[in-house]
Design an enzyme around this catalytic site. Structure first.
Site, PDB file in Angstrom:
ATOM      1  CB  ALA A   1      30.706  68.334 -49.107  1.00  0.00           C
TER       2      ALA A   1
ATOM      3  CE  LYS B   1      41.694  67.405 -49.016  1.00  0.00           C
ATOM      4  NZ  LYS B   1      40.667  68.447 -48.755  1.00  0.00           N
TER       5      LYS B   1
ATOM      6  N   GLY C   1      34.646  65.710 -54.537  1.00  0.00           N
ATOM      7  CA  GLY C   1      34.337  66.022 -53.145  1.00  0.00           C
ATOM      8  C   GLY C   1      34.463  67.507 -52.886  1.00  0.00           C
TER       9      GLY C   1
ATOM     10  CG  ASN D   1      31.502  74.248 -42.941  1.00  0.00           C
ATOM     11  OD1 ASN D   1      30.838  74.635 -43.895  1.00  0.00           O
ATOM     12  ND2 ASN D   1      31.846  72.969 -42.772  1.00  0.00           N
TER      13      ASN D   1
ATOM     14  CE  LYS E   1      42.659  64.029 -46.841  1.00  0.00           C
ATOM     15  NZ  LYS E   1      41.441  64.780 -46.466  1.00  0.00           N
TER      16      LYS E   1
ATOM     17  CG  ASP F   1      39.685  61.981 -45.397  1.00  0.00           C
ATOM     18  OD1 ASP F   1      39.066  62.259 -46.447  1.00  0.00           O
ATOM     19  OD2 ASP F   1      40.793  62.441 -45.119  1.00  0.00           O
ATOM     20  CB  ILE F   2      33.855  61.753 -47.508  1.00  0.00           C
ATOM     21  CG1 ILE F   2      32.926  61.742 -46.286  1.00  0.00           C
ATOM     22  CG2 ILE F   2      33.100  61.309 -48.768  1.00  0.00           C
ATOM     23  CD1 ILE F   2      31.773  62.721 -46.385  1.00  0.00           C
TER      24      ILE F   2
END
Length: 430
Positions: free
Chosen positions: A292, A356, A290, A227, A360, A325-326
Site C-alpha cells: 500500500a 529501508k 506492505g 496519492n 526497518k 509506520d505500518i
C-alpha cells in the site's frame, strides 16, 4: 490392464508410502514428456502407477513409453470393450489411493471444474474418493486469464490440491507463470523429502497478507490527503499469491477494483485503520507484504465542517502529524511473519531501498522507480529490483519492465522461496 477386483482401502493423505496406488493422468500439453520422468520416479519410490491418458496427450508422448516405465498397460478410452466388461473405469476409480494429473491443461481444468465426465480421465476423477492433485501447465496468459483462475479456485473448493505452476521460460517463447513443476519437485512434494526445491513455490498451507492501494487522510468532511496509487500492483500480488495456493487476505485502501477470486478482502480508509487491521491479522500469517502507498502524514485535527475560503487570504496553513509506520510496526513484532516492503522512489532507487530494508528490519524489499510515466502508479506495467536477506548478505534480482501481473508472480515466488529457506535454516540450527 484392468484394475484389481478388490480395491484396497484408501491411504490417508500425507507422504507417499511404498505400495501406494497412484493413478497418473496425462492431458494434452507439451509438458507431457515430463510425465515419463515423473512416472519413473514414483515407480522407483515403490508406488504402483497406473497411467491414464487423454486422446490429445497421445500426440505428445506414446502410451508404449509409459507402459514400459510403469509395467502396466496405459488406459486411454472410456469405451474400451475389454476393460468395460466389468465396469473397469469404476474399479479403476476405486483402486487409486491418489490421483495425480500432470500436466493439467487449461481445458482439462475447465472440464473438471464444471463436473464434466466426457472421457476416461474426467470420469475417473468424478467416480473416485481418492486424494486428488494436479500440476497445471499452460501458456502464461492462459494461466492468468480470469476464467482459468475461477476454475482453479473452484477445483480447490472441490478438494483438489494444485501443485504450482512455476514461472519461467515457456515452449511458446513467453516468460511467466504456467510451467509445470519439474518431475523431481512434484515427486518431492508427494514423497515429503523435506528438501527445498522449486516445489517450495507450492503454498497450500501459507497465509499471505497484502496491503494495497492508497490511504485517505481526511481534512474535513469533503477533502482529504491521498496519492495516485491505483492498487493494481497489490491486487496483482493477491491474485498471484492465491494462484500459488496460499490463503490470501487483502487489506486495501479506497480503490475501485474487483476482488481476485478466492481472496479475503478488507476495505479501510486511513493509515490508522490499515495498521489496526494489519496488526490483528499479522499474528496469524506467514508473509506480510506492505504494498500500500500509505500517506506519510495526516491532519493533526479533522475539521468538523468544510473548511471555508477566507476573503483576502492567499494562504492556508495546515498542521500535519506523522502517520504510523505500518511495515516497521509489523517487522518489529516478536515471532511475527516474514515481512516484504516496497520502496517507490523517484531517484537513487536501489540505495534508498537498501537503506529501508536495513532501517526497518525487513526480510525483503521491492524497489521501483515511479518517476517513469509508463511505470508505477496507474500503469499496467512495472519494473523492479528485488532485494532480500540471505544470512548476513543481501541478494539482488533485477526484474525488467513487464506486466504487473507477471511481476507479481516473480515477487510471490521469491518471497515463498525466502520463507522456505528461512524455515529450513531455523529447523537445522543447533
Amino acid at each position: 490392464m484392468s484394475a484389481p477386483d478388490q480395491p484396497s482401502p484408501s491411504t490417508p493423505s500425507g507422504s507417499l508410502l511404498p505400495g501406494q496406488r497412484v493413478l497418473l493422468g496425462i492431458s494434452a500439453g507439451i509438458a507431457a514428456y515430463k510425465s515419463a520422468f515423473l512416472a519413473r520416479l514414483l515407480v522407483q519410490a515403490g508406488c504402483e502407477v497406473q497411467v491414464v491418458m487423454t486422446e490429445g496427450a497421445q500426440a505428445f508422448i506414446t502410451p508404449l513409453t509409459l507402459q514400459a516405465l510403469t509395467g502396466r498397460a496405459v488406459r486411454t478410452s472410456l469405451l474400451d470393450p475389454t476393460a468395460e466388461l466389468g465396469m473397469g473405469h469404476i474399479e479403476l476409480a476405486r483402486w487409486a489411493d491418489r490421483i495425480l494429473i500432470a500436466p493439467a491443461t487449461a481445458d482439462l481444468m475447465a472440464r473438471l471444474a464444471q463436473g464434466q465426465a466426457d472421457d476416461l480421465l474426467t470420469t475417473l476423477c468424478l467416480a473416485s474418493d481418492a486424494e486428488k492433485l494436479m500440476a497445471p501447465a499452460m501458456n502464461q496468459a492462459m494461466w492468468r486469464h480470469p476464467a482459468t483462475q475461477r476454475n482453479a479456485e473452484q477445483l480447490r473448493q472441490d478438494g483438489w490440491t494444485l501443485l504450482g505452476p512455476a514461472a519461467g521460460d515457456q515452449a511458446c517463447g513467453d516468460v511467466g507463470p504456467g510451467r509445470m513443476l519439474e518431475p523431481d519437485d512434484i515427486a518431492a512434494l508427494m514423497l515429503d523429502t523435506g528438501t527445498i526445491t522449486a516445489a517450495d513455490l507450492f503454498a497450500s498451507e501459507r497465509h499471505i497478507v497484502i496491503t494495497a492501494g492508497p490511504t485517505r487522510e481526511p481534512l474535513d468532511p469533503v477533502r482529504y490527503l491521498s496519492n495516485h496509487s491505483s492498487g493494481k500492483m497489490g491486487f496483482a500480488l493477491a491474485e498471484a499469491a492465491r494462484a500459488s495456493g496460499a490463503q490470501v487476505t487483502l487489506i486495501t485502501g479506497p480503490v475501485d477494483r474487483p476482488t481476485p477470486a478466492g481472496v479475503t478482502r478488507i476495505d479501510v480508509e486511513t493509515a490508522e485503520q490499515m495498521l489496526e487491521v494489519a496488526q490483528d491479522i499479522a499474528t496469524d500469517c506467514d508473509i506480510f507484504i506492505g504494498c500500500a502507498a500509505v500517506a506519510d502524514y495526516r491532519a493533526a485535527t479533522t475539521a468538523e465542517h468544510k473548511i471555508k475560503k477566507v476573503d483576502g487570504e492567499q494562504e492556508l496553513t495546515l498542521k500535519l502529524v506523522k502517520n504510523p509506520d505500518i511495515i516497521a510496526t509489523i517487522s518489529a513484532m516478536s515471532d511475527g511473519p516474514m515481512v516484504v516492503g516496497f520502496a517507490a522512489e523517484t531517484r537513487d532507487v536501489e540505495a534508498y531501498a537498501r537503506s529501508k530494508l536495513e532501517r526497518k528490519n525487513l526480510d525483503m524489499i521491492v524497489a521501483n522507480d515511479v518517476s517513469q510515466q509508463q511505470l508505477g502508479f496507474g500503469s499496467d506495467n512495472n519494473a523492479a529490483i528485488l532485494l532480500w536477506r540471505d544470512g548476513n548478505d543481501i541478494e539482488r534480482q533485477q526484474e525488467p519492465t513487464q506486466a504487473k501481473s507477471q511481476l507479481a508472480h516473480a515477487i510471490i515466488a521469491r518471497a515463498l522461496h525466502c520463507l522456505a529457506q528461512n524455515q529450513n535454516t531455523s529447523s537445522t540450527a543447533p
